[in-house]
Design a protein around this motif. Structure first.
Motif, PDB file in Angstrom:
ATOM      1  N   LEU A 255     192.752 -80.198  76.127  1.00  0.00           N
ATOM      2  CA  LEU A 255     191.668 -79.300  76.502  1.00  0.00           C
ATOM      3  C   LEU A 255     191.697 -78.139  75.522  1.00  0.00           C
ATOM      4  CD1 LEU A 255     192.141 -79.157  80.382  1.00  0.00           C
ATOM      5  CD2 LEU A 255     190.498 -80.528  79.105  1.00  0.00           C
ATOM      6  N   GLN A 256     190.618 -77.964  74.817  1.00  0.00           N
ATOM      7  CA  GLN A 256     190.550 -76.928  73.789  1.00  0.00           C
ATOM      8  C   GLN A 256     189.619 -75.824  74.251  1.00  0.00           C
ATOM      9  OE1 GLN A 256     192.213 -77.013  70.698  1.00  0.00           O
ATOM     10  NE2 GLN A 256     191.514 -74.919  70.439  1.00  0.00           N
ATOM     11  N   ALA A 257     190.206 -74.688  74.593  1.00  0.00           N
ATOM     12  CA  ALA A 257     189.404 -73.531  75.001  1.00  0.00           C
ATOM     13  C   ALA A 257     189.058 -72.706  73.773  1.00  0.00           C
ATOM     14  CB  ALA A 257     190.169 -72.683  76.004  1.00  0.00           C
TER      15      ALA A 257
ATOM     16  N   SER B 114     178.420 -59.860  76.584  1.00  0.00           N
ATOM     17  CA  SER B 114     178.575 -61.175  77.199  1.00  0.00           C
ATOM     18  C   SER B 114     179.327 -62.109  76.266  1.00  0.00           C
ATOM     19  CB  SER B 114     177.199 -61.792  77.501  1.00  0.00           C
ATOM     20  OG  SER B 114     176.478 -61.011  78.417  1.00  0.00           O
ATOM     21  N   LEU B 115     179.935 -63.094  76.873  1.00  0.00           N
ATOM     22  CA  LEU B 115     180.609 -64.143  76.121  1.00  0.00           C
ATOM     23  C   LEU B 115     180.403 -65.460  76.840  1.00  0.00           C
ATOM     24  CD1 LEU B 115     184.189 -62.861  75.113  1.00  0.00           C
ATOM     25  CD2 LEU B 115     182.325 -63.480  73.563  1.00  0.00           C
ATOM     26  N   ARG B 116     180.394 -66.541  76.072  1.00  0.00           N
ATOM     27  CA  ARG B 116     180.432 -67.861  76.674  1.00  0.00           C
ATOM     28  C   ARG B 116     181.655 -68.590  76.130  1.00  0.00           C
ATOM     29  NH1 ARG B 116     176.282 -72.993  76.423  1.00  0.00           N
ATOM     30  NH2 ARG B 116     177.119 -73.128  74.290  1.00  0.00           N
ATOM     31  N   LEU B 117     182.556 -68.897  77.028  1.00  0.00           N
ATOM     32  CA  LEU B 117     183.743 -69.644  76.669  1.00  0.00           C
ATOM     33  C   LEU B 117     183.465 -71.128  76.814  1.00  0.00           C
ATOM     34  CD1 LEU B 117     186.444 -67.504  78.521  1.00  0.00           C
ATOM     35  CD2 LEU B 117     185.389 -67.128  76.277  1.00  0.00           C
ATOM     36  N   SER B 118     184.099 -71.916  75.955  1.00  0.00           N
ATOM     37  CA  SER B 118     183.949 -73.355  76.001  1.00  0.00           C
ATOM     38  C   SER B 118     185.298 -74.020  76.210  1.00  0.00           C
ATOM     39  CB  SER B 118     183.345 -73.879  74.692  1.00  0.00           C
ATOM     40  OG  SER B 118     182.062 -73.330  74.468  1.00  0.00           O
ATOM     41  N   CYS B 119     185.266 -75.170  76.831  1.00  0.00           N
ATOM     42  CA  CYS B 119     186.467 -75.974  77.042  1.00  0.00           C
ATOM     43  C   CYS B 119     186.094 -77.408  76.728  1.00  0.00           C
ATOM     44  CB  CYS B 119     186.948 -75.827  78.480  1.00  0.00           C
ATOM     45  SG  CYS B 119     188.340 -76.892  78.911  1.00  0.00           S
ATOM     46  N   THR B 120     186.575 -77.897  75.598  1.00  0.00           N
ATOM     47  CA  THR B 120     186.238 -79.242  75.159  1.00  0.00           C
ATOM     48  C   THR B 120     187.422 -80.172  75.386  1.00  0.00           C
ATOM     49  OG1 THR B 120     184.726 -78.358  73.503  1.00  0.00           O
ATOM     50  CG2 THR B 120     185.450 -80.634  73.222  1.00  0.00           C
ATOM     51  N   ALA B 121     187.148 -81.297  76.000  1.00  0.00           N
ATOM     52  CA  ALA B 121     188.195 -82.220  76.397  1.00  0.00           C
ATOM     53  C   ALA B 121     188.224 -83.462  75.518  1.00  0.00           C
ATOM     54  CB  ALA B 121     187.995 -82.632  77.853  1.00  0.00           C
ATOM     55  N   SER B 122     189.399 -84.018  75.371  1.00  0.00           N
ATOM     56  CA  SER B 122     189.575 -85.297  74.702  1.00  0.00           C
ATOM     57  C   SER B 122     190.722 -86.031  75.364  1.00  0.00           C
ATOM     58  CB  SER B 122     189.840 -85.103  73.205  1.00  0.00           C
ATOM     59  OG  SER B 122     191.032 -84.369  73.003  1.00  0.00           O
ATOM     60  N   GLY B 123     190.686 -87.352  75.279  1.00  0.00           N
ATOM     61  CA  GLY B 123     191.764 -88.149  75.836  1.00  0.00           C
ATOM     62  C   GLY B 123     191.655 -88.437  77.311  1.00  0.00           C
ATOM     63  N   LEU B 124     190.536 -88.070  77.915  1.00  0.00           N
ATOM     64  CA  LEU B 124     190.316 -88.382  79.321  1.00  0.00           C
ATOM     65  C   LEU B 124     188.822 -88.624  79.538  1.00  0.00           C
ATOM     66  CD1 LEU B 124     188.928 -85.592  80.473  1.00  0.00           C
ATOM     67  CD2 LEU B 124     191.285 -84.845  80.688  1.00  0.00           C
ATOM     68  N   ILE B 125     188.527 -89.269  80.645  1.00  0.00           N
ATOM     69  CA  ILE B 125     187.116 -89.502  80.992  1.00  0.00           C
ATOM     70  C   ILE B 125     186.623 -88.219  81.646  1.00  0.00           C
ATOM     71  CG2 ILE B 125     185.487 -90.954  82.226  1.00  0.00           C
ATOM     72  CD1 ILE B 125     187.589 -93.189  82.113  1.00  0.00           C
ATOM     73  N   PHE B 126     186.039 -87.374  80.841  1.00  0.00           N
ATOM     74  CA  PHE B 126     185.741 -86.003  81.254  1.00  0.00           C
ATOM     75  C   PHE B 126     184.893 -85.949  82.513  1.00  0.00           C
ATOM     76  CE2 PHE B 126     185.563 -81.598  80.676  1.00  0.00           C
ATOM     77  CZ  PHE B 126     184.266 -81.140  80.814  1.00  0.00           C
TER      78      PHE B 126
ATOM     79  N   TYR C 177     192.020 -69.573  80.516  1.00  0.00           N
ATOM     80  CA  TYR C 177     192.465 -70.945  80.420  1.00  0.00           C
ATOM     81  C   TYR C 177     191.506 -71.860  81.170  1.00  0.00           C
ATOM     82  CZ  TYR C 177     196.985 -68.833  79.211  1.00  0.00           C
ATOM     83  OH  TYR C 177     197.986 -68.106  78.614  1.00  0.00           O
ATOM     84  N   CYS C 178     191.328 -73.056  80.621  1.00  0.00           N
ATOM     85  CA  CYS C 178     190.631 -74.087  81.379  1.00  0.00           C
ATOM     86  C   CYS C 178     191.640 -75.152  81.772  1.00  0.00           C
ATOM     87  CB  CYS C 178     189.481 -74.692  80.585  1.00  0.00           C
ATOM     88  SG  CYS C 178     189.924 -75.499  79.036  1.00  0.00           S
ATOM     89  N   ALA C 179     191.320 -75.845  82.842  1.00  0.00           N
ATOM     90  CA  ALA C 179     192.203 -76.876  83.363  1.00  0.00           C
ATOM     91  C   ALA C 179     191.360 -77.992  83.972  1.00  0.00           C
ATOM     92  CB  ALA C 179     193.140 -76.285  84.412  1.00  0.00           C
ATOM     93  N   ALA C 180     191.931 -79.172  84.036  1.00  0.00           N
ATOM     94  CA  ALA C 180     191.195 -80.331  84.555  1.00  0.00           C
ATOM     95  C   ALA C 180     191.954 -80.970  85.707  1.00  0.00           C
ATOM     96  CB  ALA C 180     190.973 -81.354  83.440  1.00  0.00           C
TER      97      ALA C 180
END
Length: 124
Positions: free
Chosen positions: A3-5, A16-28, A94-97
């Motif tokens: 998970l890449q924040a 303002s800000l927009r944070l992103s969390c991009t996932a790989s290696g899982l069925i998001f 932090y982002c988490a799944a």
């Protein structure tokens, strides 16, 4: 699984800000996503969570109104929009799944995977 924040930075109060969390290696699309933050010298706190499809969201009471969580499963990315930033929003975010979404995924133990965090610094 990764998970890449990203999206943090230095911003003036009121901005303002927009944070992103991009996932790989899982069925998001089968994972709920949560956002947490940890300010200097403080414990980690829950910010918001969003269900697999994005149809349900849950916010910490103190985060309601200025924070908006969303996701784009086609892009395997979740977002946290923060408006009217305040100095007290300064923290590592932090982002988490989680493969499980109860509608109230506010505990760190609810999540299996974590990103590395992105620093948000708000200047007053």
């Amino acid at each position: 699984v990764q998970l890449q924040a990203s999206g943090g930075g230095l911003v003036q109060a009121g901005g303002s800000l927009r944070l992103s969390c991009t996932a790989s290696g899982l069925i998001f699309s089968t994972y709920a996503v949560g956002w947490f933050r940890q300010a200097p010298g403080k414990e980690r706190e829950f910010v918001a969570a969003i269900s697999w499809t994005g149809s349900r969201t849950f916010y910490a009471d103190s985060m309601k109104g200025r924070f908006t969580v969303s996701r784009d499963n086609a892009e395997k990315t979740a977002y946290l929009q923060i408006n009217s930033l305040k100095a007290e929003d300064t923290a590592v975010y932090y982002c988490a799944a989680s493969a499980y979404y109860s509608g109230r995924n506010y505990l760190g133990n609810d999540y299996e995977y974590w990103g590395q965090g992105t620093l948000v610094t708000v200047s007053s």
